[in-house]
Design a protein around this motif. Structure first.
Motif, PDB file in Angstrom:
ATOM      1  N   GLN A  84       0.856  -1.180   0.000  1.00 58.32           N
ATOM      2  CA  GLN A  84       0.000   0.000   0.000  1.00 58.32           C
ATOM      3  C   GLN A  84       0.898   1.237   0.000  1.00 58.32           C
ATOM      4  OE1 GLN A  84      -2.511   2.306  -0.618  1.00 58.32           O
ATOM      5  NE2 GLN A  84      -3.831   0.717   0.336  1.00 58.32           N
ATOM      6  N   TYR A  85       0.784   2.059  -1.066  1.00 56.06           N
ATOM      7  CA  TYR A  85       1.619   3.248  -1.200  1.00 56.06           C
ATOM      8  C   TYR A  85       1.042   4.449  -0.453  1.00 56.06           C
ATOM      9  CZ  TYR A  85       3.970   0.621  -4.896  1.00 56.06           C
ATOM     10  OH  TYR A  85       4.666  -0.329  -5.590  1.00 56.06           O
ATOM     11  N   VAL A  86      -0.285   4.492  -0.310  1.00 59.76           N
ATOM     12  CA  VAL A  86      -0.919   5.664   0.284  1.00 59.76           C
ATOM     13  C   VAL A  86      -0.855   5.544   1.804  1.00 59.76           C
ATOM     14  CG1 VAL A  86      -3.027   7.034   0.473  1.00 59.76           C
ATOM     15  CG2 VAL A  86      -2.464   5.875  -1.684  1.00 59.76           C
ATOM     16  N   THR A  87      -0.231   6.502   2.431  1.00 62.88           N
ATOM     17  CA  THR A  87      -0.138   6.491   3.894  1.00 62.88           C
ATOM     18  C   THR A  87      -1.155   7.414   4.549  1.00 62.88           C
ATOM     19  OG1 THR A  87       1.553   8.217   3.833  1.00 62.88           O
ATOM     20  CG2 THR A  87       2.312   5.915   3.822  1.00 62.88           C
ATOM     21  N   ASN A  88      -1.920   8.118   3.751  1.00 59.51           N
ATOM     22  CA  ASN A  88      -2.961   9.000   4.286  1.00 59.51           C
ATOM     23  C   ASN A  88      -4.252   8.710   3.522  1.00 59.51           C
ATOM     24  OD1 ASN A  88      -4.302  10.994   5.681  1.00 59.51           O
ATOM     25  ND2 ASN A  88      -3.468  12.682   4.464  1.00 59.51           N
ATOM     26  N   GLN A  89      -4.811   7.535   3.790  1.00 62.95           N
ATOM     27  CA  GLN A  89      -5.954   7.079   2.989  1.00 62.95           C
ATOM     28  C   GLN A  89      -7.242   7.819   3.322  1.00 62.95           C
ATOM     29  OE1 GLN A  89      -4.887   2.552   3.519  1.00 62.95           O
ATOM     30  NE2 GLN A  89      -6.269   2.780   1.794  1.00 62.95           N
ATOM     31  N   SER A  90      -7.414   8.169   4.584  1.00 61.83           N
ATOM     32  CA  SER A  90      -8.712   8.708   5.007  1.00 61.83           C
ATOM     33  C   SER A  90      -8.642  10.151   5.475  1.00 61.83           C
ATOM     34  CB  SER A  90      -9.292   7.837   6.135  1.00 61.83           C
ATOM     35  OG  SER A  90      -9.469   6.515   5.696  1.00 61.83           O
ATOM     36  N   VAL A  91      -7.543  10.818   5.245  1.00 58.76           N
ATOM     37  CA  VAL A  91      -7.329  12.225   5.597  1.00 58.76           C
ATOM     38  C   VAL A  91      -7.854  12.551   7.000  1.00 58.76           C
ATOM     39  CG1 VAL A  91      -7.216  13.022   3.226  1.00 58.76           C
ATOM     40  CG2 VAL A  91      -9.441  12.974   4.376  1.00 58.76           C
ATOM     41  N   GLU A  92      -7.606  11.670   7.946  1.00 59.82           N
ATOM     42  CA  GLU A  92      -8.165  11.869   9.283  1.00 59.82           C
ATOM     43  C   GLU A  92      -7.488  13.020  10.022  1.00 59.82           C
ATOM     44  OE1 GLU A  92     -10.966  10.048  10.734  1.00 59.82           O
ATOM     45  OE2 GLU A  92     -11.009   9.979   8.549  1.00 59.82           O
ATOM     46  N   SER A  93      -6.201  13.294   9.707  1.00 57.08           N
ATOM     47  CA  SER A  93      -5.514  14.352  10.452  1.00 57.08           C
ATOM     48  C   SER A  93      -4.950  15.460   9.563  1.00 57.08           C
ATOM     49  CB  SER A  93      -4.378  13.753  11.293  1.00 57.08           C
ATOM     50  OG  SER A  93      -3.449  13.077  10.451  1.00 57.08           O
ATOM     51  N   SER A  94      -4.865  15.215   8.242  1.00 58.97           N
ATOM     52  CA  SER A  94      -4.312  16.244   7.364  1.00 58.97           C
ATOM     53  C   SER A  94      -4.640  15.904   5.916  1.00 58.97           C
ATOM     54  CB  SER A  94      -2.787  16.337   7.539  1.00 58.97           C
ATOM     55  OG  SER A  94      -2.160  15.194   6.988  1.00 58.97           O
ATOM     56  N   LEU A  95      -4.259  16.819   5.000  1.00 62.75           N
ATOM     57  CA  LEU A  95      -4.397  16.589   3.558  1.00 62.75           C
ATOM     58  C   LEU A  95      -3.082  16.128   2.943  1.00 62.75           C
ATOM     59  CD1 LEU A  95      -6.640  19.468   2.118  1.00 62.75           C
ATOM     60  CD2 LEU A  95      -7.091  17.009   2.045  1.00 62.75           C
ATOM     61  N   THR A  96      -2.145  15.677   3.746  1.00 64.29           N
ATOM     62  CA  THR A  96      -0.840  15.267   3.235  1.00 64.29           C
ATOM     63  C   THR A  96      -1.005  14.303   2.059  1.00 64.29           C
ATOM     64  OG1 THR A  96       0.173  15.535   5.408  1.00 64.29           O
ATOM     65  CG2 THR A  96       1.318  14.120   3.808  1.00 64.29           C
ATOM     66  N   GLY A  97      -0.337  14.637   0.960  1.00 67.16           N
ATOM     67  CA  GLY A  97      -0.394  13.812  -0.240  1.00 67.16           C
ATOM     68  C   GLY A  97      -1.547  14.122  -1.155  1.00 67.16           C
ATOM     69  N   TRP A  98      -2.501  14.982  -0.707  1.00 70.10           N
ATOM     70  CA  TRP A  98      -3.685  15.267  -1.529  1.00 70.10           C
ATOM     71  C   TRP A  98      -3.891  16.770  -1.704  1.00 70.10           C
ATOM     72  CZ3 TRP A  98      -4.839  11.021  -3.824  1.00 70.10           C
ATOM     73  CH2 TRP A  98      -4.658   9.807  -3.165  1.00 70.10           C
ATOM     74  N   THR A  99      -2.801  17.509  -1.737  1.00 67.41           N
ATOM     75  CA  THR A  99      -2.925  18.970  -1.880  1.00 67.41           C
ATOM     76  C   THR A  99      -2.875  19.425  -3.333  1.00 67.41           C
ATOM     77  OG1 THR A  99      -0.532  19.207  -1.566  1.00 67.41           O
ATOM     78  CG2 THR A  99      -1.940  19.368   0.399  1.00 67.41           C
ATOM     79  N   GLY A 100      -2.616  18.482  -4.255  1.00 64.35           N
ATOM     80  CA  GLY A 100      -2.575  18.859  -5.659  1.00 64.35           C
ATOM     81  C   GLY A 100      -3.960  19.163  -6.199  1.00 64.35           C
ATOM     82  N   LEU A 101      -4.050  20.132  -7.132  1.00 63.42           N
ATOM     83  CA  LEU A 101      -5.330  20.526  -7.716  1.00 63.42           C
ATOM     84  C   LEU A 101      -5.344  20.178  -9.191  1.00 63.42           C
ATOM     85  CD1 LEU A 101      -5.783  24.004  -5.988  1.00 63.42           C
ATOM     86  CD2 LEU A 101      -6.764  21.792  -5.328  1.00 63.42           C
ATOM     87  N   TYR A 102      -6.494  19.720  -9.665  1.00 64.08           N
ATOM     88  CA  TYR A 102      -6.629  19.320 -11.059  1.00 64.08           C
ATOM     89  C   TYR A 102      -6.483  20.520 -11.990  1.00 64.08           C
ATOM     90  CZ  TYR A 102      -8.536  16.985 -15.179  1.00 64.08           C
ATOM     91  OH  TYR A 102      -8.710  16.450 -16.426  1.00 64.08           O
ATOM     92  N   ASN A 103      -6.972  21.668 -11.597  1.00 61.93           N
ATOM     93  CA  ASN A 103      -6.825  22.896 -12.377  1.00 61.93           C
ATOM     94  C   ASN A 103      -6.991  24.074 -11.424  1.00 61.93           C
ATOM     95  OD1 ASN A 103      -9.575  23.099 -11.912  1.00 61.93           O
ATOM     96  ND2 ASN A 103     -10.159  22.414 -13.957  1.00 61.93           N
ATOM     97  N   SER A 104      -6.876  25.278 -11.945  1.00 60.21           N
ATOM     98  CA  SER A 104      -6.908  26.472 -11.093  1.00 60.21           C
ATOM     99  C   SER A 104      -8.300  26.749 -10.537  1.00 60.21           C
ATOM    100  CB  SER A 104      -6.421  27.694 -11.885  1.00 60.21           C
ATOM    101  OG  SER A 104      -7.260  27.920 -13.016  1.00 60.21           O
ATOM    102  N   PHE A 105      -9.290  26.094 -11.099  1.00 61.01           N
ATOM    103  CA  PHE A 105     -10.661  26.285 -10.604  1.00 61.01           C
ATOM    104  C   PHE A 105     -11.022  25.260  -9.534  1.00 61.01           C
ATOM    105  CE2 PHE A 105     -10.831  27.939 -15.017  1.00 61.01           C
ATOM    106  CZ  PHE A 105     -11.077  29.268 -14.713  1.00 61.01           C
ATOM    107  N   SER A 106     -10.082  24.420  -9.144  1.00 55.24           N
ATOM    108  CA  SER A 106     -10.336  23.386  -8.137  1.00 55.24           C
ATOM    109  C   SER A 106      -9.961  23.906  -6.757  1.00 55.24           C
ATOM    110  CB  SER A 106      -9.528  22.119  -8.446  1.00 55.24           C
ATOM    111  OG  SER A 106      -9.852  21.612  -9.717  1.00 55.24           O
ATOM    112  N   LYS A 107     -10.734  23.518  -5.773  1.00 50.95           N
ATOM    113  CA  LYS A 107     -10.456  23.871  -4.391  1.00 50.95           C
ATOM    114  C   LYS A 107     -10.731  22.642  -3.525  1.00 50.95           C
ATOM    115  CE  LYS A 107     -11.854  26.983  -0.652  1.00 50.95           C
ATOM    116  NZ  LYS A 107     -12.779  28.070  -0.256  1.00 50.95           N
TER     117      LYS A 107
END
Length: 731
Positions: free
Chosen positions: A579-602
């Motif tokens: 398992q590569y994902v160490t932050n599967q459920s974002v229980e404490s942070s957005l680590t690893g999931w801060t990338g945005l698909y485009n500039s209109f994404s939040k």
């Protein structure tokens, strides 16, 4: 009470002279008892200041219990009311009891175990009389009726409904009824069915201000044995068969307790409900199951149903309920002596019509009307086909049950003073008698069943095996005497724990004793498989012996074998996926999931919605126009792909609105940022619940990174979707 013509009441009765009911000096009143759900239970009920009850086989009263208030509250008179269920009683036994300290001695009889006498009555009323009511409410003869039943010393009494007639004769009749029955109810149990007068509207002749009677006045004072609920009786039903709860007028304070069943000796009694919506089809299904069980039980010889409404009557106007008649006839077509050689359904007892009548078997079942318990007599109708006997004199039914014979005696009651010449008879004389025969099977023989099982079929050499050996007697009503079981093990099985068994070489023996029908004895043997080759069989044999030679009885199986085949040791299991994902459920942070698909994404973490845990990612189209919006892994979880390796990704997503198209994409990127390959899976939602997207992608080359992207292809302005439990694995 059925709608029938009655004789005019011209004045107070002048003859005969009725016995006055003695007034109890006891502080408590309304004392009565009934059977519980099983033969070792009894329920006692009373009204008054004392909550303590002492009881025992003699007036020494060796046991003491505290009663509690019933769950249902009467509305006719003030409390306190008390109820207690006694358990651990011996069937067919007279017990003494007193209420409070130094109260008078009373008795009850637990459910009969063998032969017994049972009385049935219905449509009674009380000795209370309000002169503002019609003369028909003046029933001084009821004291003689109850004294008459008490003198017969029945094992119990069934009452077919229409107890107090409070809706016709005034509210005080409720309280008076439970006191009128004292001659019977303080010596033996009473089993009630409900009638239409338990909930009927006030009659025009009733005292001013008389309300519709309430089931609370009766369900509070009696609990059906093995009580059942009709379909219309719901927790929110506040009209009959329900009633408003004192604490919540919108809730049902009388839920359940609409009909029930009990066993006395060799007889199964099933009461019937009133004709509430869909009551009889539902009753038929449940009664069918009870009758099927009784047919399979050699200890039951008779099946009897009883209730307020008759299934047959010569008084046809507003008396017979056709839905009940259909149900009883259908059950008779399955379980009566006419339907099958071992049929046990022989009798249906109805009331409601104020006379006594006996019919020849209809669909194999003898139907009787027994509504002459004390209310006004009806006019004598012309007998219809099948009617064998009829009287319009007050009467009750006495049933003498002896082995598989049930003699029904219809007993003459007091004279009806307003029409003393109607079907004259001498009180206590037998007006009519008929005998019913139940089905009694030949004595059953014990039937042994043997089983042995170690829970596996392909053990490995060296495995610990635990054998469970069961010896059962499948025949109810019998006992397999002095049983023992021996287990013979193979030579490559070493016993490590005999669990109480005696070891002699490769045989282990246990004494399993007497086994009654329907029960079993179980023993356990533990050991190790010491040797053998894959494909070899391992057989372990159990043999049963008994002192009474039950193994020779037809159907007995006294030997059983457990056979296993030695298995080849399996190869070691593959390693678990990485398992590569160490932050599967974002229980404490957005680590690893801060990338945005485009500039209109939040993207942000939210705690108001999640699939797993307490948090999820909310992705918003932060724009004034429709378009894509999504979340991208940052940094990528896989930083160096291995060519040909299959990477599996998954994510749980939820749309804000139906119709959103959500995409999961795995994209392989070279170090220079160009794409080496990608794969997508999408879902167009039809609802707003969580769904899982899964995808597998085989890497094109070594050393690349793998981008994990989740996006909506066409999201409305400021609309969102949620994502949770992200996963990216490889072997």
């Amino acid at each position: 009470m059925a709608t029938v013509a009655v004789f005019a009441l011209t004045g107070p009765p002048t003859s005969p002279t009725f016995t006055a009911q003695a007034v109890s000096q006891e502080a408590n009143d309304e004392i009565h008892s009934s059977f519980g759900d099983t033969a070792d239970q009894m329920r006692l009920y009373w009204h008054g200041p004392d909550s303590q009850l002492s009881y025992g086989l003699t007036t020494a009263y060796t046991n003491s219990v505290s009663a509690s208030a019933p769950a249902i509250t009467p509305v006719d008179t003030a409390g306190p009311f008390w109820r207690v269920t006694l358990t651990g009683l011996t069937a067919g036994t007279v017990y003494h009891y007193q209420i409070g300290v130094g109260g008078p001695d009373h008795t009850f009889r637990s459910a009969p175990a063998g032969d017994f006498i049972w009385d049935d009555i219905g449509d009674t009323g009380t000795t209370y009389y309000d002169p503002s009511t019609a003369n028909g409410c003046n029933k001084p003869w009821m004291s003689d009726v109850w004294a008459q039943l008490a003198a017969e010393h029945p094992a119990f009494v069934t009452h077919g409904g229409d107890l107090s007639y409070a809706n016709t004769c005034g509210v005080p009749n409720v309280h008076q009824f439970w006191n009128d029955i004292a001659p019977v109810s303080t010596q033996t149990g009473m089993q009630f069915a409900w009638g239409n007068h338990e909930y009927g509207p006030a009659a025009a002749s009733a005292p001013a201000g008389t309300p519709t009677d309430s089931m609370a006045n009766y369900k509070s004072r009696f609990a059906m044995s093995n009580s059942q609920t009709v379909p219309v009786d719901t927790p929110s039903r506040t009209t009959q068969p329900g009633c408003p709860s004192p604490s919540d007028p919108a809730a049902n304070g009388c839920f359940g307790n609409d009909w029930g069943y009990f066993t006395a000796g060799h007889v199964l009694f099933i009461s019937e409900p009133e004709p509430w919506t869909n009551a009889y089809p539902d009753w038929q299904v449940k009664a069918d199951a009870l009758m099927a069980q009784a047919e399979a039980d050699p200890g039951i010889y008779f099946i009897v149903t009883y209730g307020h409404r008759p299934t047959y009557s010569s008084q046809t106007t507003n008396s017979v309920n056709l839905a009940l008649q259909t149900a009883v006839n259908s059950l008779g077509d399955k379980y009566s002596p006419a339907a099958r050689p071992d049929g046990k359904y022989v009798l249906n007892v109805g009331h409601h019509v104020h006379n006594g009548e006996v019919f020849a078997p209809q669909h194999g079942v003898v139907s009787v009307v027994n509504g002459g318990g004390g209310s006004e007599s009806s006019t004598r109708p012309v007998p219809v086909a099948g009617s064998l006997w009829m009287t319009n004199h007050f009467e009750h039914m006495q049933a003498v049950v002896s082995d598989n014979q049930m003699r029904l005696n219809f007993i003459c009651g007091p004279v009806y003073p307003y029409n003393p010449s109607q079907d004259p008879c001498t009180q206590n004389s037998v007006l009519y008698s008929t005998t019913l025969t139940g089905f009694k099977s030949t004595p059953a023989l014990a039937q042994i069943a043997t089983s042995i099982d170690d829970g596996v079929t392909a053990p490995l050499v060296g495995a610990q095996l635990t054998y469970t050996i069961s010896v059962a007697n499948k025949q109810p009503g019998t006992t397999a005497l002095g049983t023992s079981v021996s287990v013979t093990t193979p030579v490559n099985f070493a016993v490590t724990d005999s669990r109480g068994g005696v070891i002699n070489g490769n045989t282990v023996t246990w004494n399993t004793g007497d086994i009654v029908g329907g029960q079993s004895a179980t023993v356990t043997l533990v050991g190790q498989l010491t040797s053998g080759s894959p494909g070899d069989t391992v057989s372990t044999v159990a043999n049963v012996q008994s002192n009474a030679f039950e193994c020779q009885n037809a159907g007995s199986i006294c030997s059983a074998t457990d056979t296993d085949t030695i298995a080849q040791a399996p190869p070691p299991p593959p390693p678990p996926p990485r398992q590569y994902v160490t932050n599967q459920s974002v229980e404490s942070s957005l680590t690893g999931w801060t990338g945005l698909y485009n500039s209109f994404s939040k993207s942000s973490r939210i705690s108001t919605d999640s699939y797993d845990g307490a948090m999820s990612v909310q992705v918003v189209r932060n724009a004034t126009s429709r378009g894509p919006a999504g979340c991208v892994s940052k940094p990528n979880w896989v930083t160096s792909t291995v060519a040909g390796t299959v990477y599996s990704g998954s994510v749980w997503v939820r749309s804000q609105v139906a119709g959103q198209n959500l995409v999961l994409e795995l994209r392989e990127r070279r170090p220079d940022g160009t794409t080496a390959g990608y794969k997508q899976v999408s879902l167009t939602s039809t609802d707003t619940v969580w769904h899982q997207l899964t995808i597998s992608y085989a890497a094109a080359a070594n050393g690349n990174s793998l981008r994990f992207a989740v996006y909506g292809a066409d999201i409305a302005p400021q609309n969102w979707f949620h994502m949770d439990l992200m996963s990216l694995t490889s072997p």
